[in-house]
Design an enzyme around this catalytic site. Sequence first.
Site, PDB file in Angstrom:
ATOM      1  N   ARG A 136       0.823  -1.215   0.000  1.00 31.02           N
ATOM      2  CA  ARG A 136       0.000   0.000   0.000  1.00 31.02           C
ATOM      3  C   ARG A 136       0.853   1.260   0.000  1.00 31.02           C
ATOM      4  O   ARG A 136       0.525   2.239   0.674  1.00 31.02           O
ATOM      5  CB  ARG A 136      -0.924   0.039   1.218  1.00 31.02           C
ATOM      6  CG  ARG A 136      -1.964  -1.044   1.248  1.00 31.02           C
ATOM      7  CD  ARG A 136      -3.126  -0.689   0.321  1.00 31.02           C
ATOM      8  NE  ARG A 136      -4.179  -1.665   0.446  1.00 31.02           N
ATOM      9  CZ  ARG A 136      -5.313  -1.462   1.114  1.00 31.02           C
ATOM     10  NH1 ARG A 136      -5.556  -0.321   1.688  1.00 31.02           N
ATOM     11  NH2 ARG A 136      -6.204  -2.400   1.164  1.00 31.02           N
TER      12      ARG A 136
ATOM     13  N   ARG B 152      -3.846   6.869   0.537  1.00 32.37           N
ATOM     14  CA  ARG B 152      -4.348   8.122   1.120  1.00 32.37           C
ATOM     15  C   ARG B 152      -3.361   8.883   1.984  1.00 32.37           C
ATOM     16  O   ARG B 152      -3.562  10.057   2.250  1.00 32.37           O
ATOM     17  CB  ARG B 152      -5.613   7.820   1.930  1.00 32.37           C
ATOM     18  CG  ARG B 152      -6.802   7.591   1.048  1.00 32.37           C
ATOM     19  CD  ARG B 152      -7.918   6.933   1.813  1.00 32.37           C
ATOM     20  NE  ARG B 152      -7.484   5.607   2.246  1.00 32.37           N
ATOM     21  CZ  ARG B 152      -8.268   4.740   2.881  1.00 32.37           C
ATOM     22  NH1 ARG B 152      -9.494   5.073   3.170  1.00 32.37           N
ATOM     23  NH2 ARG B 152      -7.799   3.560   3.223  1.00 32.37           N
TER      24      ARG B 152
ATOM     25  N   ARG C  26      -7.635  11.452  -5.928  1.00 25.04           N
ATOM     26  CA  ARG C  26      -8.849  10.797  -5.413  1.00 25.04           C
ATOM     27  C   ARG C  26      -9.996  11.781  -5.239  1.00 25.04           C
ATOM     28  O   ARG C  26     -11.163  11.399  -5.241  1.00 25.04           O
ATOM     29  CB  ARG C  26      -8.559  10.116  -4.068  1.00 25.04           C
ATOM     30  CG  ARG C  26      -8.222   8.668  -4.140  1.00 25.04           C
ATOM     31  CD  ARG C  26      -9.376   7.774  -4.574  1.00 25.04           C
ATOM     32  NE  ARG C  26     -10.151   7.275  -3.452  1.00 25.04           N
ATOM     33  CZ  ARG C  26     -11.433   7.476  -3.273  1.00 25.04           C
ATOM     34  NH1 ARG C  26     -12.112   8.216  -4.141  1.00 25.04           N
ATOM     35  NH2 ARG C  26     -12.070   6.977  -2.239  1.00 25.04           N
TER      36      ARG C  26
ATOM     37  N   ASP D 201      -6.660  -3.295  -7.187  1.00 25.45           N
ATOM     38  CA  ASP D 201      -7.178  -3.827  -5.924  1.00 25.45           C
ATOM     39  C   ASP D 201      -7.408  -5.315  -6.092  1.00 25.45           C
ATOM     40  O   ASP D 201      -7.768  -5.770  -7.190  1.00 25.45           O
ATOM     41  CB  ASP D 201      -8.472  -3.123  -5.521  1.00 25.45           C
ATOM     42  CG  ASP D 201      -8.804  -3.417  -4.051  1.00 25.45           C
ATOM     43  OD1 ASP D 201      -8.365  -2.651  -3.182  1.00 25.45           O
ATOM     44  OD2 ASP D 201      -9.456  -4.449  -3.785  1.00 25.45           O
TER      45      ASP D 201
ATOM     46  N   TYR E 234     -14.519 -12.204   1.000  1.00 25.07           N
ATOM     47  CA  TYR E 234     -15.264 -10.998   0.572  1.00 25.07           C
ATOM     48  C   TYR E 234     -16.524 -11.380  -0.202  1.00 25.07           C
ATOM     49  O   TYR E 234     -17.580 -10.754  -0.053  1.00 25.07           O
ATOM     50  CB  TYR E 234     -14.389 -10.080  -0.279  1.00 25.07           C
ATOM     51  CG  TYR E 234     -13.400  -9.278   0.543  1.00 25.07           C
ATOM     52  CD1 TYR E 234     -13.809  -8.146   1.233  1.00 25.07           C
ATOM     53  CD2 TYR E 234     -12.066  -9.651   0.644  1.00 25.07           C
ATOM     54  CE1 TYR E 234     -12.918  -7.407   2.003  1.00 25.07           C
ATOM     55  CE2 TYR E 234     -11.163  -8.928   1.407  1.00 25.07           C
ATOM     56  CZ  TYR E 234     -11.600  -7.807   2.087  1.00 25.07           C
ATOM     57  OH  TYR E 234     -10.722  -7.090   2.852  1.00 25.07           O
TER      58      TYR E 234
HETATM   59  O1  CP3 Z   1       0.037  -1.437  -2.504  1.00 21.16           O
HETATM   60  C1  CP3 Z   1      -0.321  -0.602  -3.362  1.00 21.16           C
HETATM   61  O2  CP3 Z   1       0.081   0.583  -3.378  1.00 21.16           O
HETATM   62  C2  CP3 Z   1      -1.192  -1.084  -4.497  1.00 21.16           C
HETATM   63  C3  CP3 Z   1      -2.560  -0.887  -4.339  1.00 21.16           C
HETATM   64  C4  CP3 Z   1      -3.448  -1.803  -3.533  1.00 21.16           C
HETATM   65  C5  CP3 Z   1      -4.769  -1.412  -3.178  1.00 21.16           C
HETATM   66  N1  CP3 Z   1      -5.377  -2.479  -2.600  1.00 21.16           N
HETATM   67  C6  CP3 Z   1      -5.401  -0.111  -3.453  1.00 21.16           C
HETATM   68  C7  CP3 Z   1      -6.434   0.365  -2.508  1.00 21.16           C
HETATM   69  C8  CP3 Z   1      -3.264  -3.112  -3.086  1.00 21.16           C
HETATM   70  C9  CP3 Z   1      -2.034  -3.991  -3.150  1.00 21.16           C
HETATM   71  C10 CP3 Z   1      -4.497  -3.527  -2.498  1.00 21.16           C
HETATM   72  C11 CP3 Z   1      -4.709  -4.881  -1.973  1.00 21.16           C
HETATM   73  C12 CP3 Z   1      -5.893  -5.147  -1.147  1.00 21.16           C
HETATM   74  N2  CP3 Z   1      -7.151  -4.660  -1.289  1.00 21.16           N
HETATM   75  C13 CP3 Z   1      -5.905  -6.076  -0.090  1.00 21.16           C
HETATM   76  C14 CP3 Z   1      -4.752  -6.934   0.318  1.00 21.16           C
HETATM   77  C15 CP3 Z   1      -3.743  -6.196   1.067  1.00 21.16           C
HETATM   78  C16 CP3 Z   1      -4.112  -5.887   2.470  1.00 21.16           C
HETATM   79  O3  CP3 Z   1      -4.048  -4.704   2.832  1.00 21.16           O
HETATM   80  O4  CP3 Z   1      -4.393  -6.840   3.203  1.00 21.16           O
HETATM   81  C17 CP3 Z   1      -7.199  -6.085   0.450  1.00 21.16           C
HETATM   82  C18 CP3 Z   1      -7.675  -6.909   1.622  1.00 21.16           C
HETATM   83  C19 CP3 Z   1      -7.979  -5.193  -0.326  1.00 21.16           C
HETATM   84  C20 CP3 Z   1      -9.433  -4.912  -0.195  1.00 21.16           C
HETATM   85  C21 CP3 Z   1      -9.657  -3.506   0.120  1.00 21.16           C
HETATM   86  N3  CP3 Z   1      -9.477  -2.459  -0.765  1.00 21.16           N
HETATM   87  C22 CP3 Z   1     -10.089  -2.954   1.352  1.00 21.16           C
HETATM   88  C23 CP3 Z   1     -10.374  -3.762   2.605  1.00 21.16           C
HETATM   89  C24 CP3 Z   1     -10.188  -1.574   1.164  1.00 21.16           C
HETATM   90  C25 CP3 Z   1     -10.711  -0.568   2.128  1.00 21.16           C
HETATM   91  C26 CP3 Z   1      -9.826  -0.375   3.269  1.00 21.16           C
HETATM   92  C27 CP3 Z   1      -9.296   1.004   3.316  1.00 21.16           C
HETATM   93  O5  CP3 Z   1      -8.088   1.127   3.528  1.00 21.16           O
HETATM   94  O6  CP3 Z   1     -10.106   1.924   3.151  1.00 21.16           O
HETATM   95  C28 CP3 Z   1      -9.762  -1.278  -0.141  1.00 21.16           C
HETATM   96  C29 CP3 Z   1      -9.651   0.056  -0.743  1.00 21.16           C
HETATM   97  C30 CP3 Z   1      -8.316   0.439  -1.293  1.00 21.16           C
HETATM   98  N4  CP3 Z   1      -7.580  -0.301  -2.182  1.00 21.16           N
HETATM   99  C31 CP3 Z   1      -7.604   1.651  -1.046  1.00 21.16           C
HETATM  100  C32 CP3 Z   1      -6.435   1.617  -1.811  1.00 21.16           C
HETATM  101  C33 CP3 Z   1      -5.372   2.678  -1.920  1.00 21.16           C
HETATM  102  C34 CP3 Z   1      -8.049   2.799  -0.127  1.00 21.16           C
HETATM  103  C35 CP3 Z   1      -9.160   3.466  -0.637  1.00 21.16           C
HETATM  104  C36 CP3 Z   1      -9.341   4.736  -1.310  1.00 21.16           C
HETATM  105  O7  CP3 Z   1      -8.544   5.392  -1.996  1.00 21.16           O
HETATM  106  O8  CP3 Z   1     -10.522   5.100  -1.157  1.00 21.16           O
END
Ligand code: CP3
Length: 344
Positions: free
Chosen positions: A25, A29, A38, A74, A151
Amino acid sequence: MALNDRFLKACRREDVDCTPVWFMRQAGRYMAEYRALRAKHTLLEICAQPELATEVTLQPVRALGVDAAILFADILLPLIPMGLDLEFAQGEGPVIHNPIGSRADVEALRRVEPHESLAHVLEAVRLVRRELDGQTPLIGFAGAPFTLASYMIEGGSSRNFIKTKRLMYSDTRTWHILMSKLGCVIADYLSAQVNAGAQAVQLFDSWVGALSPDDYREYVLPHSRFIIEQVQRTGVPLIHFGTDTAMLLPLLKEAGGDVIGLDWRVDLDRGWETIGVERAVQGNLDPVALFAPRAELERRVRRILDQAANRPGHIFNLGHGILPDTPVENVKAVVELVHEFSKR
Ligand code: CP3
C-alpha cells in the site's frame, strides 16, 4: 538513475549491495498526491483508467525512492467480471451487493478472460513498465482464493468470517468448487500480468490467519498451491503473503512461493528459521511503528535488519499495508535507514 535490480536479486537470494525495501500500500491516502487525484476520481475509476493507475503507481516511486513499484489496482477487481456487484463505499471499505452462498451462486460465477475483462489492468502494467524504463522493477499482484472468497461470501470485510467458515464446514463440496474457480481466475490473471510485463507477483492472503492449521491444510492449501505452481511456470518470483500466520508458516511454505511474507507478530529471525533459509522472506515492520518518534522508528528498523543479519534473501517491508494518516517523512526515512544500515 541507474538500473535497480536489488529487489529481484533478493527474491532469488542473490547478493545485493544493500537490502531492498518497498511497502505494501505504498500508494494511497497517506500521500497528498494520491488524495489530490482521489478528490476527482473514485478508486474504481483510477483502477479502470490505465493512465491514472500508472500515475498513482509512480507516485511513491518518485517520492520515496523505493526499490520496487507495485501496480495500483485492488485484489477485488477480478470479482467484478465474475459477476459480483462491487462498490467501495465512502468510509466503509468494500461492499458486495450480491454476496454468494449457495451452490447455484457459485455455479453462476463467470470464468474470467483477463485479456478481455481485465484488459485495463494489463494495459496499466505495460504503461508503468514503459514509464519506469527498466530502472525500478514492477510487482503485479492478486488476492489469494481464501481472502477473495471471504469478501464474496461475507459481502465485505469481516471479523469472524462466520458465513465463510459456515460454507466451508457445511457444504465442503461447494466450497472447493468456489476455491477451484478462484484458483483458475487468479492463476490466469497473474500469468497475464507477467506476460504484460510484471517482473514479480505477490499473492495476498491477507485474512488467512483466521484459520487453524488443519483448516488451512484441508480447505485452502491445494488451491493456493495450484496458483503458485501455474505462475511459477512464467519464471518470475512469487511472494506469498498473509497476516497472523505465525502458526501457519510451515503450511504457507508448503503451498509455495519464492518469498514468504512475514507480519510483525513474529520475530523475523524466528519466522525465517521456521520457513528455512532456502526461501527468501519479506517484512516485517509494524505499520504503526511509522507513527513512532524517529529514534524509536530507527531502533525498530535496525532490530529487523539485525535479525536478518544481511543473509541473502531479505526484502524489507511492513508486516501489512501502510495506514492512512501515516507521516510520509517517516516512510521516506525508513527507505534511507534500510539502505544505510544494510550496506554490504
Ligand atoms: O500497494 C499498493 O500501493 C497497491 C494498491 C493496492 C490497493 N489495494 C489499493 C487500494 C493493493 C495492493 C491492495 C490490496 C488489497 N485490497 C488487499 C490486500 C492487502 C491488504 O491490505 O491486506 C485487500 C484486503 C484489499 C481490499 C480492500 N481495498 C479494502 C479492505 C479496502 C478498504 C480499506 C481502506 O483502507 O479503506 C480497499 C480500498 C483500497 N484499495 C484503497 C487503496 C489505496 C483505499 C481506498 C481509497 O482510496 O478510497
